[in-house]
Design an enzyme around this catalytic site. Structure first.
Site, short mmCIF file in Angstrom:
data_model
loop_
_atom_site.label_atom_id
_atom_site.label_comp_id
_atom_site.label_asym_id
_atom_site.label_seq_id
_atom_site.Cartn_x
_atom_site.Cartn_y
_atom_site.Cartn_z
N ARG A 64 0.82 -1.22 0.00
CA ARG A 64 0.00 0.00 0.00
C ARG A 64 0.86 1.27 0.00
O ARG A 64 0.53 2.26 -0.66
CB ARG A 64 -0.93 -0.01 1.21
CG ARG A 64 -1.88 1.17 1.23
CD ARG A 64 -2.96 1.01 2.28
NE ARG A 64 -3.99 2.03 2.17
CZ ARG A 64 -4.29 2.88 3.15
NH1 ARG A 64 -3.67 2.80 4.31
NH2 ARG A 64 -5.22 3.79 2.97
N HIS A 68 0.62 4.46 -2.47
CA HIS A 68 0.40 5.83 -1.99
C HIS A 68 1.57 6.74 -2.35
O HIS A 68 1.42 7.96 -2.39
CB HIS A 68 0.12 5.84 -0.49
CG HIS A 68 -1.29 5.44 -0.16
ND1 HIS A 68 -1.97 5.92 0.93
CD2 HIS A 68 -2.16 4.63 -0.81
CE1 HIS A 68 -3.20 5.41 0.95
NE2 HIS A 68 -3.33 4.61 -0.10
N ASP A 69 2.74 6.17 -2.59
CA ASP A 69 3.85 6.96 -3.10
C ASP A 69 3.61 7.30 -4.58
O ASP A 69 3.64 8.47 -4.97
CB ASP A 69 5.17 6.19 -2.94
CG ASP A 69 6.37 7.00 -3.42
OD1 ASP A 69 6.30 8.25 -3.36
OD2 ASP A 69 7.36 6.39 -3.85
N ASN A 96 -3.82 8.91 4.40
CA ASN A 96 -2.62 8.36 5.04
C ASN A 96 -2.66 8.42 6.56
O ASN A 96 -2.13 7.53 7.24
CB ASN A 96 -1.37 9.11 4.56
CG ASN A 96 -1.04 8.83 3.11
OD1 ASN A 96 -1.36 7.75 2.58
ND2 ASN A 96 -0.40 9.78 2.45
N HIS A 195 -6.14 -5.87 -2.25
CA HIS A 195 -7.01 -6.00 -1.07
C HIS A 195 -7.30 -7.46 -0.76
O HIS A 195 -8.22 -7.77 -0.03
CB HIS A 195 -8.31 -5.20 -1.27
CG HIS A 195 -8.08 -3.70 -1.27
ND1 HIS A 195 -9.07 -2.80 -1.57
CD2 HIS A 195 -6.98 -2.96 -1.00
CE1 HIS A 195 -8.58 -1.56 -1.49
NE2 HIS A 195 -7.31 -1.64 -1.15
N THR A 196 -6.52 -8.34 -1.30
CA THR A 196 -6.53 -9.76 -0.92
C THR A 196 -5.86 -9.96 0.43
O THR A 196 -5.93 -11.05 1.00
CB THR A 196 -5.81 -10.61 -1.98
OG1 THR A 196 -5.81 -11.97 -1.55
CG2 THR A 196 -4.34 -10.20 -2.14
N ASP A 247 -9.95 -9.12 3.25
CA ASP A 247 -10.36 -10.37 2.61
C ASP A 247 -10.84 -11.33 3.68
O ASP A 247 -10.04 -11.84 4.45
CB ASP A 247 -9.15 -10.94 1.84
CG ASP A 247 -9.43 -12.30 1.22
OD1 ASP A 247 -10.47 -12.93 1.54
OD2 ASP A 247 -8.60 -12.75 0.40
#
Ligand code: HEM
Ligand SMILES: *[C@@H]1O[C@H](CO)[C@@H](O)[C@H](O)[C@H]1NC(C)=O
Ligand SMILES: *[C@@H]1O[C@H](CO)[C@@H](O)[C@H](O)[C@H]1NC(C)=O
Ligand SMILES: *[C@@H]1O[C@H](CO)[C@@H](O)[C@H](O)[C@H]1NC(C)=O
Ligand SMILES: *[C@@H]1O[C@H](CO)[C@@H](O)[C@H](O)[C@H]1NC(C)=O
Ligand SMILES: *[C@@H]1O[C@H](CO)[C@@H](O)[C@H](O)[C@H]1NC(C)=O
Ligand SMILES: *[C@@H]1O[C@H](CO)[C@@H](O)[C@H](O)[C@H]1NC(C)=O
Ligand SMILES: *[C@@H]1O[C@H](CO)[C@@H](O)[C@H](O)[C@H]1NC(C)=O
Ligand SMILES: *[C@@H]1O[C@H](CO)[C@@H](O)[C@H](O)[C@H]1NC(C)=O
Length: 351
Positions: A64, A68-69, A96, A195-196, A247
């Protein structure tokens, strides 16, 4: 033919101007540090593996962090910069704040890398390698990671608030948010598959549980059994902010269960379920294909991660190689903080 090329160039320029960065990335290469830091992958792996023994979530958090970078002025480690007189840290942006993790592990990696290859490896490349190792540690795919990024001299909190998609975005908004980064619908579906694994706070999905879209009812695209479970974890009007697994089937495994969850209306975030439950959406067949074949998902995830890793990179003489990932070189606030943290960092690097 000629006019076609003019159109393409114009579109590329418009894209570069709009996104605020150069589209050049031809200088990245998986062998960039072959002579200058041959053991780089192992060094990074060791630090993350050690961290994973006490923090099974760290791989997810590092995947993540790279996302986000990259979505904020490109993959340039801007997300790592702390507040100083010259930096408005992206860490305080809404997506963040109290949410990104792994910053301490990244600093431990940097210390270990500096011990072997001083002043050589950028923090942006460390984030990129860490994301790939995060996937591998969860049982997900690995790939040859293109390297050679430089670190930014700036951060942009406003842009972080603008570019990082919130979990209540509908499919149209999600596609637009990815398109700004040069990522298409297949990339959106493949990368959402991250998002697993990992966790989310109640605050990111409780709009779905009690009064969705001001209807007074829960989100109709949320499985009612799952709804009951989530209501227990996130009581209405609770003052705290619990965490739960993104998940529900295989919480720490990097696999394709995320997609079968969506087929069963068991997506946690609205932005997840949108990919399958938006009527007649072009994302539905992609979800079905990734759900029915994990190799198809892994192949697409690899390709999309490499594509995301190319966003807005600084190369060559652009940017710098930071000595401490939280501070631009020569930022006096950073130097002072680095000195005071020296003994602690040495201890960490030897453990
Ligand atoms: C499609 C738009 C996306 C939205 C709206 C979104 C939103 C979120 C939210 C709200 C959380 C929970 C944060 C928290 O409660 O602290 C989360 C977690 C996470 N996201 Fe996303 N995300 C998106 C795309 C991505 C992408 C592209 C990746 C990586 C390729 C990614 C990787 C992760 C991971 C691994 C976690 C768990 C992190 C942890 O446990 O520390 N997400 N995301
Ligand atoms: C950077 O800021 C975070 C809080 O946002 C803090 O925990 C951390 O210690 C800071 N890092 C350094 C090296 O000062
Ligand atoms: C970030 O979270 C902290 C703690 O919850 C809060 O005090 C602070 O105001 C938040 N910062 C921003 C910029 O929202
Ligand atoms: C930060 O991003 C905002 C929003 O795109 C932009 O208007 C602003 O110029 C950027 N600031 C800097 C210092 O680059
Ligand atoms: C998605 O949200 C935007 C902004 O709120 C709205 O204009 C659009 O109609 C929505 N799209 C769908 C398909 O609901
Ligand atoms: C998305 O881009 C990839 C190449 O990066 C391409 O193979 C794929 O077909 C595209 N998908 C869509 C839906 O345009
Ligand atoms: C939310 O409600 C508005 C107006 O009542 C409606 O147009 C929109 O489609 C709803 N959105 C969702 C995601 O249900
Ligand atoms: C939560 O707050 C709302 C509005 O204040 C109220 O109507 C509702 O009864 C509360 N729910 C619970 C379970 O306390
Ligand atoms: C956290 O979750 C537990 C159930 O797992 C629940 O009993 C508790 O009330 C929740 N706390 C908050 C603040 O939501």
């Amino acid at each position: 033919m000629g006019s076609m090329r003019v159109v393409v160039v114009a579109v590329l320029c418009a894209f570069a101007l709009h996104a605020g960065f150069s589209v050049t990335n031809a200088q990245l290469s998986p062998t960039f540090y072959r002579e200058t830091c041959p053991n780089l992958f192992n060094i990074v792996f060791q630090v993350i593996f050690q961290a994973s023994l006490t923090d099974p979530r760290i791989g997810a958090s590092l995947v993540r962090l790279h996302f986000h970078d990259c979505f904020v002025q490109g993959c340039d480690a801007s997300v790592l910069l702390n507040n100083t007189a010259i930096i408005e840290s992206e860490q305080d942006a809404i997506p963040n704040n109290n949410s990104i993790r792994g910053l301490d592990v990244v600093n431990n990696i940097k210390t270990a890398v500096e011990n072997s290859c001083p002043g050589t490896v950028s923090c942006a490349d460390i984030l990129t390698i860490a994301a790939e190792i995060g996937s591998i540690l969860g049982g997900g795919p690995g790939w040859l990671v293109p390297l050679g990024r430089k670190d930014s001299l700036t951060a942009n909190r406003t842009l972080a608030n603008q570019n990082l998609p919130p979990p209540f975005f509908n499919l149209t908004q999600l596609k637009a948010s990815f398109a700004v980064q040069g990522l298409n619908t297949t990339d959106l579906v493949a990368l959402s598959g991250a998002h697993t694994f990992g966790r989310a706070h109640c605050s990111t999905f409780n709009n779905r549980l009690y009064n969705f879209n001001n209807t007074g009812n829960p989100d109709p695209t949320l499985n009612t059994v799952y709804l009951a479970t989530l209501r227990q974890i996130c009581p209405q009007n609770a003052t705290g902010n619990n965490l739960t697994n993104l998940d529900l089937t295989t919480p720490d495994q990097f696999d394709n269960k995320y997609y079968s969850n969506l087929q069963q209306l068991n997506g946690l975030l609205q932005s997840d379920q949108e990919l399958f439950s938006t009527p007649a959406a072009d994302t539905i067949p992609i979800v079905n294909s990734f759900s029915s074949n994990q190799n198809t998902f892994f192949d697409n995830f690899r390709a999309s991660m490499i594509k995301m890793g190319n966003i807005g990179v600084l190369t060559g003489a652009e940017g710098e190689i930071r000595l401490q990932c939280n501070f631009v070189n020569g930022d006096s606030f950073g130097l002072a903080s680095m000195t005071s943290k020296n003994s602690k960092q040495n201890m960490v690097s030897q453990s």
